[in-house]
Design an enzyme around this catalytic site. Structure first.
Site, PDB file in Angstrom:
ATOM      1  N   CYS A 225       1.466  -7.295   1.093  1.00 15.09           N
ATOM      2  CA  CYS A 225       2.107  -6.034   1.452  1.00 15.09           C
ATOM      3  C   CYS A 225       1.351  -5.245   2.517  1.00 15.09           C
ATOM      4  CB  CYS A 225       2.280  -5.174   0.205  1.00 15.09           C
ATOM      5  SG  CYS A 225       3.310  -5.930  -1.073  1.00 15.09           S
ATOM      6  N   HIS A 304     -11.359  -6.522   3.354  1.00 17.26           N
ATOM      7  CA  HIS A 304     -10.937  -7.771   2.694  1.00 17.26           C
ATOM      8  C   HIS A 304     -11.936  -8.112   1.595  1.00 17.26           C
ATOM      9  CE1 HIS A 304      -9.108 -11.596   2.026  1.00 17.26           C
ATOM     10  NE2 HIS A 304      -8.389 -11.557   3.129  1.00 17.26           N
ATOM     11  N   HIS A 388      -0.433  14.407   6.575  1.00 15.24           N
ATOM     12  CA  HIS A 388       0.567  13.575   5.899  1.00 15.24           C
ATOM     13  C   HIS A 388      -0.075  12.287   5.389  1.00 15.24           C
ATOM     14  CE1 HIS A 388       3.508  16.290   7.696  1.00 15.24           C
ATOM     15  NE2 HIS A 388       2.954  16.056   8.877  1.00 15.24           N
ATOM     16  N   HIS A 392       1.255   3.039   0.295  1.00 10.79           N
ATOM     17  CA  HIS A 392       2.142   1.907   0.020  1.00 10.79           C
ATOM     18  C   HIS A 392       2.865   2.084  -1.316  1.00 10.79           C
ATOM     19  CE1 HIS A 392       3.765  -1.988  -0.711  1.00 10.79           C
ATOM     20  NE2 HIS A 392       2.862  -2.309  -1.617  1.00 10.79           N
ATOM     21  N   HIS A 421      11.624   5.284  -5.089  1.00  2.57           N
ATOM     22  CA  HIS A 421      12.842   5.588  -5.841  1.00  2.57           C
ATOM     23  C   HIS A 421      14.090   5.113  -5.104  1.00  2.57           C
ATOM     24  CE1 HIS A 421      16.207   8.170  -7.237  1.00  2.57           C
ATOM     25  NE2 HIS A 421      15.606   8.075  -8.412  1.00  2.57           N
ATOM     26  N   ASN A 425      10.050  -1.321  -3.808  1.00  8.90           N
ATOM     27  CA  ASN A 425       8.887  -1.850  -3.079  1.00  8.90           C
ATOM     28  C   ASN A 425       9.397  -2.811  -2.014  1.00  8.90           C
ATOM     29  OD1 ASN A 425       6.595  -3.129  -2.142  1.00  8.90           O
ATOM     30  ND2 ASN A 425       5.760  -3.597  -4.148  1.00  8.90           N
TER      31      ASN A 425
END
Length: 497
Positions: A225, A304, A388, A392, A421, A425
């Site tokens: 993702c 990572h 802001h 994810h 919502h 995802n």
């Protein structure tokens, strides 16, 4: 399946990540040093006036060697400065795919299909229902047509059809928004983690839009993702070495071939959370785009944790005992995500936090390491660095834990909660739906700073910092156009099904 909570951000921060953040500053030391010196010289010259400058010039005695040496020194310093100065990277615009209403999967439909597909597995059906009740997803999320069949038909043709549908619609809208012609695209990057056909998805895009034969194309797969920000990082590096270029990024996840039809609970979780979506992004280094671009890229930091076995296996594609392929999500996922987050934001902190926050954080950190480990850790106030936040939308628990650890308000995580919502995802494209939400609410002003945070298998945590280039008008179209007036909505802890 209970998951370990995300550990507190500053409970075990390592000094090596703080050091890494300051290394970024040192790498740009020459720019930071020369800019104030040049400014001071310019102010002094303006203060003196033309006659005084001429008198000073006439009073100096030069010989040829001095003039040549001075000229060489000025040219050398100027060359070093301009060669070391990175190009400004602009985000001109972006588009998010909006699924048709025919693809919507209300809770009742999802559960009915689950009962039919898993008719001999009532406990698995009940497990999915409990997950869905607490997921934070709404009734309007979408799945591709192949998953609406009973049983689902996850064929290669169906997967290609989904890819063409989401990618081409997002790109068509992007070309329309920006006025960019396909023949003017210099760099193409497509990221899709779990669907990697031959020819590649990037080749599919090149074929559809008849892009140039010398285009620099890349197809990223298996990166989870967080691959959207990895694509941004790759585009940035390419734009640094290829002047006057346009880059297109496509971020998506193809659901069709990855819908799990087995009985393992850890592998049923993605069925409840992942939904269809895609985003197309136009990045550029052309000076002519500086006036119309929405954002400028300030920083991008990648972390990572793949060297650690637990991190590597916490999101893992595998077969179950019956041969069904799916994604296994470990119960340690939240704890592992927390470790990756700590490393990432400790590195990015020195780049973005005010000096006062850095001093307080470093004092607390060194004091805990040297004097008393029981000292209460100081959590930097990232709200002083950003207006802001785009976190994810991987799940409700992820958003809850980041809000708690970073001490954010409900409004700061509103874009993430509402994206989860409304769209579910959508993997690597979720950050762009969140950015679109903020714009659709009319909250983006010139100079505002945006922090995008993404997590991915491996395990990775990536951050991008954007600065708004101009006040953005509320868009009349886009993924939120027909529902933004209804948001934000109240999302209960449990939705009884």
């Amino acid at each position: 399946m209970p998951q370990a909570p995300m550990p507190e951000f500053s409970s075990s921060v390592k000094l090596k990540y703080v050091k890494l953040g300051y290394q970024y500053l040192v790498n740009h030391f020459l720019s930071f040093l020369l800019i104030p010196i040049m400014a001071i010289v310019a102010v002094e010259l303006l203060r003196m006036g033309p006659e005084e400058i001429l008198n000073v010039w006439n009073s100096l005695q030069f010989d040829l060697v001095q003039v040549l040496c001075s000229s060489f020194f000025v040219i050398f310093i100027s060359t070093v400065y301009f060669m070391s100065k990175p190009r400004t990277i602009y985000l001109v615009d972006y588009s998010c795919y909006k699924p048709p209403v025919t693809c919507r999967v209300p809770f009742a439909t999802f559960m009915e299909h689950s009962r039919l597909i898993l008719k001999d597995k009532p406990k698995s059906v009940e497990f999915q229902m409990r997950i869905l009740e607490r997921s934070g997803l709404g009734e309007e999320t979408c799945l591709p047509p192949a998953i609406h069949y009973i049983p689902p038909t996850p064929t290669m043709d169906a997967a290609r059809s989904e890819a063409q549908m989401v990618i081409f619609e997002a790109m068509d809208d992007l070309f329309k928004k920006t006025g960019l012609k396909p023949k003017d695209v210099d760099i193409l990057i497509v990221n899709c983690s779990l669907f990697s056909p031959t020819p590649s998805l990037s080749a599919m895009v090149i074929n559809k839009y008849k892009l140039r034969s010398n285009i620099k194309s890349f197809n990223l797969s298996g990166m989870g993702c967080s691959a959207g920000l990895i694509s941004v990082d790759l585009a940035r590096d390419l734009l640094q070495v290829h002047p006057n270029s346009n880059a297109i990024i496509v971020s998506t996840e193809i659901i069709t071939p990855n819908y799990y039809q087995g009985n393992e609970r850890a592998m049923l979780l993605p069925n409840c959370l992942f939904r269809m979506g895609a985003a197309a992004i136009h990045m550029s280094n052309r000076r002519s785009d500086r006036w119309r671009a929405k954002y400028k890229l300030s920083h991008l930091v990648r972390t990572h944790r793949g060297a650690d076995d637990k991190s590597f296996y916490c999101v893992y594609e595998q077969e179950d005992k019956e041969g069904h392929v799916g994604i296994n999500l470990s119960k340690d996922l939240m704890a592992i995500a927390g470790e990756a987050l700590k490393a990432n934001i400790t590195t990015i902190g020195p780049l973005v936090l005010p000096a006062s926050e850095q001093l307080l954080f470093l004092t607390s950190l060194i004091g805990r390491k040297i004097f008393n480990p029981k000292w209460k850790p100081y959590i930097p106030d990232f709200k002083l660095a950003f207006e802001h936040f785009c976190i994810h939308a991987g799940g409700r628990a992820v958003i809850d834990e980041l809000q708690k650890n970073l001490q954010l308000s409900g409004e700061h995580v509103e874009a993430s909660r509402m994206t989860l919502h409304r769209f579910g995802n959508t993997s690597s494209s979720s950050l762009w739906y969140e950015l679109s939400y903020i714009e659709s609410k009319g909250r983006m002003r010139r100079g505002d700073r945006v922090w995008q945070i993404a997590f991915g298998s491996g395990f990775k945590c990536n951050s991008a910092v954007w600065k708004c280039n101009r006040t953005i008008k509320t868009p009349k179209d886009g993924p939120w156009s027909d529902c933004i007036d209804r948001y934000p909505v109240f999302i209960p802890e449990v939705v009884k099904l």
